[in-house]
Design a protein around this motif. Sequence first.
Motif, short mmCIF file in Angstrom:
data_model
loop_
_atom_site.label_atom_id
_atom_site.label_comp_id
_atom_site.label_asym_id
_atom_site.label_seq_id
_atom_site.Cartn_x
_atom_site.Cartn_y
_atom_site.Cartn_z
N ILE A 1 -9.82 -1.45 1.00
CA ILE A 1 -8.79 -1.54 2.05
C ILE A 1 -8.70 -2.98 2.56
N ALA A 2 -9.85 -3.63 2.74
CA ALA A 2 -9.86 -5.03 3.18
C ALA A 2 -9.09 -5.91 2.20
N GLN A 3 -9.26 -5.66 0.92
CA GLN A 3 -8.56 -6.45 -0.09
C GLN A 3 -7.05 -6.23 -0.02
N VAL A 4 -6.61 -5.00 0.19
CA VAL A 4 -5.17 -4.72 0.33
C VAL A 4 -4.62 -5.47 1.53
N LEU B 1 -7.72 3.84 12.18
CA LEU B 1 -8.52 4.61 11.24
C LEU B 1 -7.74 4.81 9.95
N PHE B 2 -8.41 4.60 8.83
CA PHE B 2 -7.80 4.87 7.53
C PHE B 2 -8.68 5.86 6.78
N VAL B 3 -8.04 6.67 5.97
CA VAL B 3 -8.76 7.61 5.12
C VAL B 3 -9.22 6.86 3.87
N GLY B 4 -10.42 7.17 3.42
CA GLY B 4 -10.99 6.48 2.27
C GLY B 4 -10.89 7.27 0.99
N THR B 5 -11.83 6.99 0.10
CA THR B 5 -11.92 7.71 -1.17
C THR B 5 -13.22 8.49 -1.18
N LEU B 6 -13.28 9.43 -2.09
CA LEU B 6 -14.46 10.28 -2.20
C LEU B 6 -14.88 10.32 -3.66
N ILE C 1 -1.70 1.34 5.24
CA ILE C 1 -2.55 0.14 5.26
C ILE C 1 -1.70 -1.12 5.26
N ARG C 2 -0.70 -1.16 4.37
CA ARG C 2 0.18 -2.34 4.29
C ARG C 2 1.00 -2.52 5.57
N GLU C 3 1.44 -1.43 6.15
CA GLU C 3 2.20 -1.50 7.41
C GLU C 3 1.34 -2.13 8.51
N TRP C 4 0.10 -1.70 8.59
CA TRP C 4 -0.81 -2.26 9.59
C TRP C 4 -1.06 -3.75 9.33
N ALA C 5 -1.22 -4.10 8.05
CA ALA C 5 -1.44 -5.50 7.68
C ALA C 5 -0.25 -6.37 8.09
#
Length: 184
Positions: free
Chosen positions: A19-22, A121-126, A154-158
């Motif tokens: 997510i940080a990379q995106v 808050l963002f949802v991750g992967t499992l 994520i992009r919208e927040w960025a």
Amino acid sequence: MPKFILIVSVSAKGSTPEIAQVIGDELQKSEYSVKVIDVKDIDSLEGCTAIVLGIPLYTVFSGKDAFSMFKQQFGEELAKIPVAVFSAGLFYEGLKHEKEDYVMTTLKKILFPINPVTTTLFVGTLEGENLHLKDRDENRNVNSIANFQNLDKIREWAHALPSLLDLQQRDFPARIAGKHKVGT
């Protein structure tokens, strides 16, 4: 020294650095100078005009994780620059309001005395094979990778970060010719 946005991530399962990379990629597309880095690799905040912290829900509740050490080491500096925070974890988009409130309240306690300009808050992967025993028991149907990330969110927040971090008012030379390469 050119100023840059530092995007710091701590990883428990791998979602947070993704997510940080995106976020870093999106800010770089807007021609901001960005440096995406793991919290363990930071030795200085020199030149950093704003920070985006990515904290996984799994590790921060203990208070003995890499983020806690980072906060202890750079606490005074973090109080002087704008900070945005995202947390990644396994909760579903329809998270019950009271659980979201609990997570946000706990996150505020963990961040104190840092006072972020925004927290999300963002949802991750499992990944089934990377789950702890307790998590595997609760998620029996997961035996491979399940990606719950919402890249649009994520992009919208960025895209909102430059305004939220007030970069135009902080003498941040957006559109720097000599940008830091994302991921270095």
